[in-house]
Design a protein around this motif. Sequence first.
Motif, PDB file in Angstrom:
ATOM      1  N   ASP A 139       0.821  -1.213   0.000  1.00 36.90           N
ATOM      2  CA  ASP A 139       0.000   0.000   0.000  1.00 36.90           C
ATOM      3  C   ASP A 139       0.857   1.266   0.000  1.00 36.90           C
ATOM      4  N   GLU A 140       2.148   1.103   0.328  1.00 40.61           N
ATOM      5  CA  GLU A 140       3.035   2.266   0.410  1.00 40.61           C
ATOM      6  C   GLU A 140       3.549   2.693  -0.962  1.00 40.61           C
ATOM      7  N   ILE A 141       3.380   1.826  -1.942  1.00 40.59           N
ATOM      8  CA  ILE A 141       3.937   2.109  -3.271  1.00 40.59           C
ATOM      9  C   ILE A 141       2.814   2.452  -4.245  1.00 40.59           C
ATOM     10  N   LYS A 142       2.814   3.687  -4.692  1.00 38.46           N
ATOM     11  CA  LYS A 142       1.814   4.148  -5.660  1.00 38.46           C
ATOM     12  C   LYS A 142       2.449   4.491  -7.008  1.00 38.46           C
ATOM     13  N   THR A 143       3.664   5.031  -6.950  1.00 48.71           N
ATOM     14  CA  THR A 143       4.385   5.418  -8.173  1.00 48.71           C
ATOM     15  C   THR A 143       5.821   4.907  -8.078  1.00 48.71           C
ATOM     16  N   ALA A 144       6.573   5.067  -9.145  1.00 48.64           N
ATOM     17  CA  ALA A 144       7.966   4.633  -9.156  1.00 48.64           C
ATOM     18  C   ALA A 144       8.799   5.391  -8.119  1.00 48.64           C
ATOM     19  N   ALA A 145       8.393   6.591  -7.788  1.00 53.28           N
ATOM     20  CA  ALA A 145       9.110   7.367  -6.775  1.00 53.28           C
ATOM     21  C   ALA A 145       9.068   6.678  -5.419  1.00 53.28           C
ATOM     22  N   ASP A 146       8.015   5.912  -5.178  1.00 54.07           N
ATOM     23  CA  ASP A 146       7.850   5.226  -3.893  1.00 54.07           C
ATOM     24  C   ASP A 146       8.693   3.955  -3.783  1.00 54.07           C
ATOM     25  N   LEU A 147       9.431   3.611  -4.841  1.00 53.80           N
ATOM     26  CA  LEU A 147      10.276   2.418  -4.803  1.00 53.80           C
ATOM     27  C   LEU A 147      11.579   2.664  -4.051  1.00 53.80           C
ATOM     28  N   GLU A 148      11.866   3.910  -3.727  1.00 52.54           N
ATOM     29  CA  GLU A 148      13.106   4.239  -3.016  1.00 52.54           C
ATOM     30  C   GLU A 148      13.203   3.437  -1.719  1.00 52.54           C
ATOM     31  N   GLY A 149      14.341   2.726  -1.571  1.00 53.41           N
ATOM     32  CA  GLY A 149      14.579   1.930  -0.373  1.00 53.41           C
ATOM     33  C   GLY A 149      13.863   0.587  -0.355  1.00 53.41           C
ATOM     34  N   LYS A 150      13.139   0.269  -1.425  1.00 54.84           N
ATOM     35  CA  LYS A 150      12.357  -0.976  -1.459  1.00 54.84           C
ATOM     36  C   LYS A 150      13.095  -2.080  -2.220  1.00 54.84           C
ATOM     37  N   LYS A 151      12.658  -3.332  -1.958  1.00 57.29           N
ATOM     38  CA  LYS A 151      13.196  -4.490  -2.667  1.00 57.29           C
ATOM     39  C   LYS A 151      12.405  -4.715  -3.954  1.00 57.29           C
ATOM     40  N   VAL A 152      13.120  -4.752  -5.074  1.00 60.86           N
ATOM     41  CA  VAL A 152      12.480  -4.950  -6.373  1.00 60.86           C
ATOM     42  C   VAL A 152      13.162  -6.127  -7.076  1.00 60.86           C
ATOM     43  N   GLY A 153      12.362  -7.080  -7.538  1.00 61.87           N
ATOM     44  CA  GLY A 153      12.925  -8.257  -8.186  1.00 61.87           C
ATOM     45  C   GLY A 153      12.500  -8.385  -9.638  1.00 61.87           C
ATOM     46  N   GLN A 162      15.191  -2.449 -18.041  1.00 59.92           N
ATOM     47  CA  GLN A 162      15.250  -1.121 -18.653  1.00 59.92           C
ATOM     48  C   GLN A 162      14.060  -0.274 -18.211  1.00 59.92           C
ATOM     49  N   LEU A 163      12.885  -0.887 -18.127  1.00 59.62           N
ATOM     50  CA  LEU A 163      11.693  -0.176 -17.650  1.00 59.62           C
ATOM     51  C   LEU A 163      11.914   0.344 -16.231  1.00 59.62           C
ATOM     52  N   LEU A 164      12.461  -0.496 -15.365  1.00 64.35           N
ATOM     53  CA  LEU A 164      12.717  -0.088 -13.981  1.00 64.35           C
ATOM     54  C   LEU A 164      13.659   1.107 -13.923  1.00 64.35           C
ATOM     55  N   ILE A 165      14.801   1.013 -14.620  1.00 60.88           N
ATOM     56  CA  ILE A 165      15.796   2.085 -14.577  1.00 60.88           C
ATOM     57  C   ILE A 165      15.214   3.387 -15.139  1.00 60.88           C
ATOM     58  N   THR A 166      14.455   3.262 -16.232  1.00 60.88           N
ATOM     59  CA  THR A 166      13.869   4.454 -16.856  1.00 60.88           C
ATOM     60  C   THR A 166      12.827   5.088 -15.940  1.00 60.88           C
ATOM     61  N   ASP A 172      14.065  11.046 -10.659  1.00 62.06           N
ATOM     62  CA  ASP A 172      15.352  11.463 -10.086  1.00 62.06           C
ATOM     63  C   ASP A 172      15.932  10.432  -9.129  1.00 62.06           C
ATOM     64  N   LEU A 173      15.709   9.157  -9.450  1.00 60.88           N
ATOM     65  CA  LEU A 173      16.265   8.055  -8.669  1.00 60.88           C
ATOM     66  C   LEU A 173      17.118   7.185  -9.586  1.00 60.88           C
ATOM     67  N   SER A 174      17.895   6.301  -8.980  1.00 50.47           N
ATOM     68  CA  SER A 174      18.687   5.348  -9.751  1.00 50.47           C
ATOM     69  C   SER A 174      18.578   3.983  -9.084  1.00 50.47           C
ATOM     70  N   GLU A 175      19.213   2.994  -9.697  1.00 48.53           N
ATOM     71  CA  GLU A 175      19.171   1.645  -9.126  1.00 48.53           C
ATOM     72  C   GLU A 175      19.825   1.608  -7.749  1.00 48.53           C
ATOM     73  N   ASP A 176      20.756   2.536  -7.494  1.00 46.00           N
ATOM     74  CA  ASP A 176      21.413   2.598  -6.182  1.00 46.00           C
ATOM     75  C   ASP A 176      20.442   2.984  -5.069  1.00 46.00           C
ATOM     76  N   ASP A 177      19.303   3.558  -5.449  1.00 44.75           N
ATOM     77  CA  ASP A 177      18.325   4.009  -4.443  1.00 44.75           C
ATOM     78  C   ASP A 177      17.332   2.920  -4.058  1.00 44.75           C
ATOM     79  N   ILE A 178      17.441   1.743  -4.681  1.00 45.60           N
ATOM     80  CA  ILE A 178      16.565   0.625  -4.334  1.00 45.60           C
ATOM     81  C   ILE A 178      17.434  -0.598  -4.056  1.00 45.60           C
TER      82      ILE A 178
END
Length: 329
Positions: A139-153, A162-166, A172-178
């Motif tokens: 419920d905490e994730i609504k947009t890609a911005a909310d992925l910061e600090g989250k686990k994504v597989g 490529q979709l994830l990185i884009t 204004d996030l990168s893979e280092d932020d997740i």
Amino acid sequence: MKVLRKNQRVISIIMMSFMALFFLSGCSSKEPAGVNTEVEVVDKINITYVKAPLNVPSIVQKHQGLFEEEFGEDNIEVNLLEITSGPEQTQALAAGELDFLNAVGGTSAILAAANGVDLKIISVYSRAPKAFMILTNSDEIKTAADLEGKKVGGPKGTVLHQLLITALDTNDLSEDDIEYIAMDIPSALSALTNGSIDAALLAGPAALQAIKSGAEIVTTGEGLVEGTIVVAVRGEFLRKYPDLVKRFAKVHQESLAFIQNNIEEAYRITAEETGLTIEDAKMMYEWYDFDPAIKASDIEELKVTQEFLKENGMLDKTISIEGLITVIE
């Protein structure tokens, strides 16, 4: 008179020698000695069979036996091999175990070619930005911005990656932020379901299954990536047997014509092959563009994909995308 008879004998000898030479020339090979003019006979063709996410042309080709019908008349055996992983496909192609990659991600084709694999893209298989998704049960994730600090597989070095990185970059996030965890699509679906990751990179039936189980769409590829899948051929095979490559392309066109003229039958065949309902097959089919023509926009998308691979440390050098393409007339 003696001189005349002598000249006549000389002329007769010359004529007989000439005729003997002509006869021998007609019976001998026209090629110089030591030149092998034997044409190598093709007795089998190996083609990948990839039905997911929703590769309707391939499903029709298999169900209708279109490749077998085309090449069987020349006693050429056709093997449809279920190798779905892009890297495994290109490795098998490099080893000569595959002749055609009938649906491989643009990412995999570029990576392979840049690392010396002799392949050529001969058409687009599909474009399907809506079919590639980031999904979550949080419920905490609504947009890609909310992925910061989250686990994504999800699968690394793919359209989904490529979709994830884009998507991150647009916020204004990168893979280092997740916390990114590389895994294949079935594993990502399972991890999302059991809660071991916060978001999953999914496509096709797996994405639909997650949605039906209650997952929410964070984003699709629409406006971010085209999800370009291509058809590639082993370079040596193309150079040796251009006519067989043309016939392969002809079969692909025949499968598209079958779909257009028998759409309900195509839905039924696809549903049976994938385990989807006919209604789901119909819905997902609308996500796809199966036009095989290579457009200027496809070339630009492949160039963007190459830059993505380079910027994310998966590619050391770039190649000419135009040079990777051979259009089959």
